[in-house]
Design a protein around this motif. Structure first.
Motif, mmCIF file in Angstrom:
data_model
loop_
_atom_site.group_PDB
_atom_site.id
_atom_site.type_symbol
_atom_site.label_atom_id
_atom_site.label_comp_id
_atom_site.label_asym_id
_atom_site.label_seq_id
_atom_site.Cartn_x
_atom_site.Cartn_y
_atom_site.Cartn_z
ATOM 1 N N ARG A 1 45.826 -0.415 49.653
ATOM 2 C CA ARG A 1 46.371 0.549 50.611
ATOM 3 C C ARG A 1 45.371 1.674 50.787
ATOM 4 O O ARG A 1 44.556 1.941 49.898
ATOM 5 N N PRO A 2 45.391 2.364 51.927
ATOM 6 C CA PRO A 2 44.449 3.472 52.148
ATOM 7 C C PRO A 2 44.658 4.584 51.122
ATOM 8 O O PRO A 2 45.795 4.921 50.786
ATOM 9 N N LEU A 3 43.550 5.148 50.631
ATOM 10 C CA LEU A 3 43.612 6.238 49.666
ATOM 11 C C LEU A 3 43.315 7.560 50.341
ATOM 12 O O LEU A 3 42.446 7.645 51.218
ATOM 13 N N ALA A 4 44.029 8.614 49.940
ATOM 14 C CA ALA A 4 43.765 9.955 50.441
ATOM 15 C C ALA A 4 42.560 10.530 49.710
ATOM 16 O O ALA A 4 42.120 10.015 48.673
ATOM 17 N N ARG A 5 41.994 11.627 50.244
ATOM 18 C CA ARG A 5 40.831 12.262 49.624
ATOM 19 C C ARG A 5 41.149 12.646 48.179
ATOM 20 O O ARG A 5 42.150 13.282 47.890
ATOM 21 N N GLY A 6 40.269 12.234 47.278
ATOM 22 C CA GLY A 6 40.439 12.554 45.867
ATOM 23 C C GLY A 6 41.301 11.569 45.099
ATOM 24 O O GLY A 6 41.387 11.648 43.872
ATOM 25 N N GLU A 7 41.938 10.626 45.788
ATOM 26 C CA GLU A 7 42.807 9.664 45.119
ATOM 27 C C GLU A 7 41.999 8.558 44.454
ATOM 28 O O GLU A 7 40.964 8.135 44.970
ATOM 29 N N VAL A 8 42.507 8.088 43.323
ATOM 30 C CA VAL A 8 41.898 6.977 42.592
ATOM 31 C C VAL A 8 42.993 5.966 42.274
ATOM 32 O O VAL A 8 44.040 6.335 41.732
ATOM 33 N N ALA A 9 42.756 4.699 42.613
ATOM 34 C CA ALA A 9 43.710 3.641 42.294
ATOM 35 C C ALA A 9 43.391 3.084 40.915
ATOM 36 O O ALA A 9 42.240 2.756 40.620
ATOM 37 N N THR A 10 44.396 3.011 40.036
ATOM 38 C CA THR A 10 44.211 2.491 38.687
ATOM 39 C C THR A 10 45.148 1.312 38.446
ATOM 40 O O THR A 10 46.194 1.187 39.087
ATOM 41 N N CYS A 11 44.767 0.471 37.528
ATOM 42 C CA CYS A 11 45.558 -0.715 37.196
ATOM 43 C C CYS A 11 46.781 -0.310 36.382
ATOM 44 O O CYS A 11 46.651 0.379 35.354
ATOM 45 N N ALA A 12 47.972 -0.747 36.810
ATOM 46 C CA ALA A 12 49.199 -0.417 36.087
ATOM 47 C C ALA A 12 49.286 -1.161 34.763
ATOM 48 O O ALA A 12 50.017 -0.751 33.857
ATOM 49 N N ARG A 13 48.512 -2.231 34.631
ATOM 50 C CA ARG A 13 48.584 -3.046 33.422
ATOM 51 C C ARG A 13 47.649 -2.555 32.323
ATOM 52 O O ARG A 13 48.057 -2.416 31.165
ATOM 53 N N CYS A 14 46.383 -2.284 32.671
ATOM 54 C CA CYS A 14 45.407 -1.897 31.638
ATOM 55 C C CYS A 14 44.818 -0.501 31.844
ATOM 56 O O CYS A 14 44.068 -0.024 31.001
ATOM 57 N N GLY A 15 45.145 0.141 32.971
ATOM 58 C CA GLY A 15 44.678 1.505 33.211
ATOM 59 C C GLY A 15 43.263 1.609 33.745
ATOM 60 O O GLY A 15 42.750 2.719 33.922
ATOM 61 N N GLU B 1 40.065 1.628 36.340
ATOM 62 C CA GLU B 1 39.915 2.119 37.714
ATOM 63 C C GLU B 1 39.692 0.947 38.663
ATOM 64 O O GLU B 1 38.849 0.090 38.430
ATOM 65 N N LEU B 2 40.464 0.934 39.740
ATOM 66 C CA LEU B 2 40.347 -0.132 40.728
ATOM 67 C C LEU B 2 39.498 0.269 41.919
ATOM 68 O O LEU B 2 38.654 -0.484 42.387
ATOM 69 N N GLU B 3 39.724 1.495 42.423
ATOM 70 C CA GLU B 3 39.053 1.920 43.649
ATOM 71 C C GLU B 3 39.180 3.423 43.784
ATOM 72 O O GLU B 3 40.150 4.027 43.331
ATOM 73 N N ARG B 4 38.171 4.051 44.413
ATOM 74 C CA ARG B 4 38.200 5.472 44.738
ATOM 75 C C ARG B 4 38.199 5.653 46.248
ATOM 76 O O ARG B 4 37.777 4.763 46.984
ATOM 77 N N HIS B 5 38.639 6.839 46.666
ATOM 78 C CA HIS B 5 38.569 7.160 48.087
ATOM 79 C C HIS B 5 37.115 7.210 48.527
ATOM 80 O O HIS B 5 36.271 7.797 47.847
ATOM 81 N N HIS B 6 36.783 6.606 49.652
ATOM 82 C CA HIS B 6 35.411 6.570 50.158
ATOM 83 C C HIS B 6 35.117 7.879 50.883
ATOM 84 O O HIS B 6 35.297 7.988 52.088
ATOM 85 N N ALA B 7 34.649 8.871 50.128
ATOM 86 C CA ALA B 7 34.427 10.186 50.728
ATOM 87 C C ALA B 7 33.016 10.344 51.286
ATOM 88 O O ALA B 7 32.747 11.280 52.034
ATOM 89 N N MET B 8 32.103 9.425 50.937
ATOM 90 C CA MET B 8 30.705 9.581 51.330
ATOM 91 C C MET B 8 30.251 8.351 52.105
ATOM 92 O O MET B 8 30.433 7.218 51.662
ATOM 93 N N SER B 9 29.642 8.577 53.248
ATOM 94 C CA SER B 9 29.166 7.473 54.078
ATOM 95 C C SER B 9 27.869 6.901 53.505
ATOM 96 O O SER B 9 27.219 7.491 52.631
ATOM 97 N N THR B 10 27.468 5.750 54.038
ATOM 98 C CA THR B 10 26.224 5.110 53.601
ATOM 99 C C THR B 10 25.019 6.000 53.879
ATOM 100 O O THR B 10 24.116 6.128 53.044
ATOM 101 N N ASN B 11 24.992 6.643 55.034
ATOM 102 C CA ASN B 11 23.872 7.531 55.376
ATOM 103 C C ASN B 11 23.807 8.724 54.434
ATOM 104 O O ASN B 11 22.718 9.164 54.036
#
Length: 205
Positions: free
Chosen positions: A22-36, A38-48
């Protein structure tokens, strides 16, 4: 999960639990409910933006290794040295294992990481994967824990404070360049490089 596409799913790399992305808000981090993990962070910085940060880090890295890091004075005599001067001195004083570790963690590994990232991001700014994308991404993951510029800066500051008891100690531009490099590395540590897998999908024929 039904017929969800692979891009809509997240798989924990530690316990293999599958989640719907699901889309993450700025500063949000998705974590695994089973083992804790980190799954994904909000993409705050572009490739450039990441490419600009890497180029800046490389410039500061060159300065940090060319400029003296500290000057010691005793009885009117002064001596300054660069990082490589310290490494060579340790090698000559039979501390070969330590000198190799210092050279690897403070020079070769950070340089390799920046070059690999620069290569990937240079192609990424055009929206395509660089040659060797997959093995290079794996190599970056392995190199992550072995860049220790921040440990060096903290150790150097402690050594400078303690050396004041015996010498006239002056911090030279090299140590400030390493401090700036540590700041840049800290900023980049908050970037989830796994976003490149999604931002640069593999092209099929």
């Amino acid at each position: 999960m039904g017929t969800s596409s692979p891009e809509a799913l997240l798989i924990c790399e530690h316990c293999d639990t599958v989640y719907r992305r699901r889309p993450l808000a700025r500063g949000e981090v998705a974590t695994c409910a089973r083992c804790g993990a980190e799954l994904e962070r909000h993409h705050a910085m572009s490739t450039n933006a990441m490419l600009a940060l890497i180029l800046t880090s490389m410039i500061v890295f060159v300065q940090a290794n060319m400029w003296p890091i500290v000057t010691l004075g005793l009885s009117g005599q002064h001596s300054s040295t660069t990082l490589w001067g310290v490494i060579i001195a340790m090698w000559q004083e039979q501390a070969k294992v330590v000198s190799v570790l210092v050279a690897a963690t403070l020079f070769f590994f950070p340089l390799m990481k920046m070059l690999l990232l620069g290569w990937l991001l240079w192609f990424g700014k055009a929206g395509r994967r660089a040659p060797g994308f997959v093995p290079l991404m794996v190599a970056l993951h392995r190199l992550g824990p072995w860049t220790m510029s921040e440990v060096f800066v903290l150790g150097a500051l402690v050594a400078i404070v303690k050396a004041h008891t015996y010498f006239d100690v002056t911090a030279d531009p090299g140590i400030y360049a390493y401090a700036a490099l540590t700041l840049l590395i800290t900023i980049f540590a908050g970037v989830d490089l796994r976003q490149l897998w999604d931002d640069l999908p593999e092209r099929t024929a």
